[in-house]
Design a protein around this motif. Structure first.
Motif, short mmCIF file in Angstrom:
data_model
loop_
_atom_site.label_atom_id
_atom_site.label_comp_id
_atom_site.label_asym_id
_atom_site.label_seq_id
_atom_site.Cartn_x
_atom_site.Cartn_y
_atom_site.Cartn_z
N LYS A 194 5.83 -2.38 -15.35
CA LYS A 194 5.09 -3.20 -15.96
C LYS A 194 4.58 -3.48 -14.75
CE LYS A 194 7.85 -6.10 -19.11
NZ LYS A 194 8.49 -7.72 -19.17
N LEU A 195 3.24 -2.38 -14.52
CA LEU A 195 2.49 -2.67 -13.16
C LEU A 195 1.34 -3.51 -13.46
CD1 LEU A 195 3.18 1.22 -12.06
CD2 LEU A 195 3.45 -1.06 -10.33
N GLN A 196 0.48 -3.49 -11.84
CA GLN A 196 -0.32 -4.62 -12.29
C GLN A 196 -1.08 -4.52 -11.32
OE1 GLN A 196 1.01 -8.22 -11.14
NE2 GLN A 196 2.08 -8.72 -13.41
N GLN A 197 -2.18 -4.46 -11.22
CA GLN A 197 -3.53 -4.51 -10.36
C GLN A 197 -3.24 -4.58 -9.04
OE1 GLN A 197 -7.42 -5.49 -11.55
NE2 GLN A 197 -7.61 -3.69 -13.61
N GLU A 198 -2.63 -5.90 -9.13
CA GLU A 198 -2.28 -6.31 -8.02
C GLU A 198 -1.33 -5.51 -7.09
OE1 GLU A 198 -3.11 -8.32 -10.69
OE2 GLU A 198 -1.31 -9.27 -10.61
N ASP A 199 -0.70 -4.66 -7.76
CA ASP A 199 0.72 -3.93 -7.19
C ASP A 199 -0.47 -2.78 -6.67
OD1 ASP A 199 2.47 -4.43 -10.03
OD2 ASP A 199 2.55 -5.34 -8.08
N SER A 200 -1.62 -2.32 -6.32
CA SER A 200 -2.29 -1.01 -5.81
C SER A 200 -2.45 -1.16 -3.95
CB SER A 200 -3.77 -0.94 -6.38
OG SER A 200 -4.00 -0.63 -7.57
N ALA A 201 -2.27 -0.15 -3.94
CA ALA A 201 -1.34 0.25 -2.39
C ALA A 201 -1.12 1.01 -1.83
CB ALA A 201 -0.44 -1.52 -2.23
N MET A 202 -0.98 1.25 -0.43
CA MET A 202 0.08 2.06 0.71
C MET A 202 1.82 1.37 0.60
SD MET A 202 -0.26 5.31 1.58
CE MET A 202 -1.80 5.23 1.79
N TYR A 203 2.04 2.79 0.02
CA TYR A 203 3.88 1.93 -0.37
C TYR A 203 4.64 3.29 0.98
CZ TYR A 203 3.52 -0.53 -4.42
OH TYR A 203 2.82 -1.87 -5.33
N ILE A 204 5.27 2.50 1.99
CA ILE A 204 5.63 3.11 3.01
C ILE A 204 7.23 2.43 3.17
CG2 ILE A 204 5.68 3.10 5.28
CD1 ILE A 204 2.83 1.71 4.89
N CYS A 205 7.95 3.33 3.30
CA CYS A 205 9.72 3.17 3.40
C CYS A 205 9.64 3.52 4.30
CB CYS A 205 9.73 4.09 2.09
SG CYS A 205 10.41 5.56 2.88
N ALA A 206 10.91 2.21 5.21
CA ALA A 206 10.94 2.11 6.52
C ALA A 206 12.51 2.57 6.54
CB ALA A 206 10.74 1.52 7.12
N ILE A 207 13.23 2.89 7.69
CA ILE A 207 14.65 3.23 7.74
C ILE A 207 15.68 1.87 8.99
CG2 ILE A 207 15.10 5.32 8.47
CD1 ILE A 207 17.75 5.45 7.02
N ASP A 208 16.51 1.63 9.01
CA ASP A 208 17.19 1.47 10.80
C ASP A 208 18.57 0.76 9.98
OD1 ASP A 208 15.78 -1.53 12.68
OD2 ASP A 208 17.13 1.01 13.24
N ARG A 209 18.89 0.31 11.68
CA ARG A 209 20.50 0.29 10.76
C ARG A 209 20.49 -1.61 10.30
NH1 ARG A 209 20.68 3.05 16.07
NH2 ARG A 209 22.06 4.24 15.89
N ARG A 210 19.49 -1.93 11.03
CA ARG A 210 19.85 -3.29 9.96
C ARG A 210 18.40 -3.16 9.42
NH1 ARG A 210 17.76 -7.64 12.06
NH2 ARG A 210 17.38 -7.67 15.05
N CYS A 211 18.39 -4.85 8.34
CA CYS A 211 16.91 -4.71 7.46
C CYS A 211 15.85 -6.10 8.65
CB CYS A 211 16.97 -6.02 6.18
SG CYS A 211 17.91 -4.37 4.80
N GLY A 256 0.60 7.60 -7.51
CA GLY A 256 0.07 8.16 -8.49
C GLY A 256 -1.01 6.65 -8.97
N SER A 257 -2.02 7.86 -9.90
CA SER A 257 -2.29 6.39 -10.60
C SER A 257 -1.97 5.99 -12.26
CB SER A 257 -3.97 7.10 -10.74
OG SER A 257 -4.44 7.15 -9.68
N VAL A 258 -1.75 4.70 -12.04
CA VAL A 258 -1.15 4.57 -13.73
C VAL A 258 -2.53 3.45 -14.07
CG1 VAL A 258 0.25 3.15 -12.93
CG2 VAL A 258 0.38 4.19 -14.95
N GLN A 259 -2.07 3.40 -15.46
CA GLN A 259 -2.72 2.26 -16.15
C GLN A 259 -1.63 0.76 -16.36
OE1 GLN A 259 -3.74 3.38 -19.80
NE2 GLN A 259 -5.61 4.17 -19.54
N ALA A 260 -2.12 0.17 -16.05
CA ALA A 260 -1.82 -1.85 -15.95
C ALA A 260 -0.58 -1.61 -17.16
CB ALA A 260 -2.55 -2.96 -16.64
N GLY A 261 0.65 -2.27 -16.89
CA GLY A 261 1.58 -2.28 -18.07
C GLY A 261 2.38 -1.13 -17.78
N GLY A 262 2.43 0.19 -17.25
CA GLY A 262 2.60 1.30 -16.65
C GLY A 262 3.86 1.37 -15.90
N SER A 263 4.75 2.79 -15.71
CA SER A 263 5.47 2.59 -14.63
C SER A 263 5.70 4.02 -13.82
CB SER A 263 6.89 3.13 -15.85
OG SER A 263 7.37 1.37 -16.48
N LEU A 264 5.95 3.71 -12.24
CA LEU A 264 6.24 4.75 -11.47
C LEU A 264 7.46 5.04 -10.44
CD1 LEU A 264 2.11 4.76 -10.02
CD2 LEU A 264 3.72 7.08 -11.46
#
Length: 125
Positions: A89-106, A10-18
């Motif tokens: 403590k979100l910053q403007q630089e944290d704006s992005a599409m966040y994608i999760c992934a899974i496998d047997r190892r990292c 979602g959208s949040v102001q700098a300094g906020g949390s998600l």
């Protein structure tokens, strides 16, 4: 088959949390690694964090990118088979599409994960 569904962006102001969630279904292997990556226009895709775990508990300590250390925390709910990404403590630089992934190892690279979610957008203003 294995599916991942992200939510919580979602959208949040700098300094906020998600808090982002990634619910996994159809996972048959007992040990797995769930990771979060982020992608924004004009920037390289970045591995944010990953957690390698057994069916019961984490295996080792989570990985965090330097850019998020001390602000982001990855955790897992064994019952719901869901991984969470608490972002403070979100910053403007944290704006992005966040994608999760899974496998047997990292893996260091998102493309090396055979199972990936659709992503959830985070916008920090």
């Amino acid at each position: 088959h294995v599916q991942l569904v992200e939510s919580g962006g979602g959208s949040v102001q700098a300094g906020g949390s998600l808090r982002l969630s990634c619910a996994a279904s159809g996972v048959t292997y007992s040990a797995n690694c769930m990771g979060w990556f982020r992608q924004s226009p004009g920037k390289e895709r970045e591995g944010v964090t990953s957690l390698w775990r057994s069916a019961i508990s984490p295996l080792g300590i989570p990985y965090y990118a330097n850019s998020v250390k001390g602000r982001f925390t990855i955790s897992h709910d064994n019952v719901k088979n869901t991984v969470f990404l608490q972002m403070n403590k979100l910053q403007q630089e944290d704006s992005a599409m966040y994608i999760c992934a899974i496998d047997r190892r990292c893996h260091d690279i998102l493309d090396d994960y055979p199972i990936r979610g659709q992503g959830t957008q985070v916008t920090v203003s």
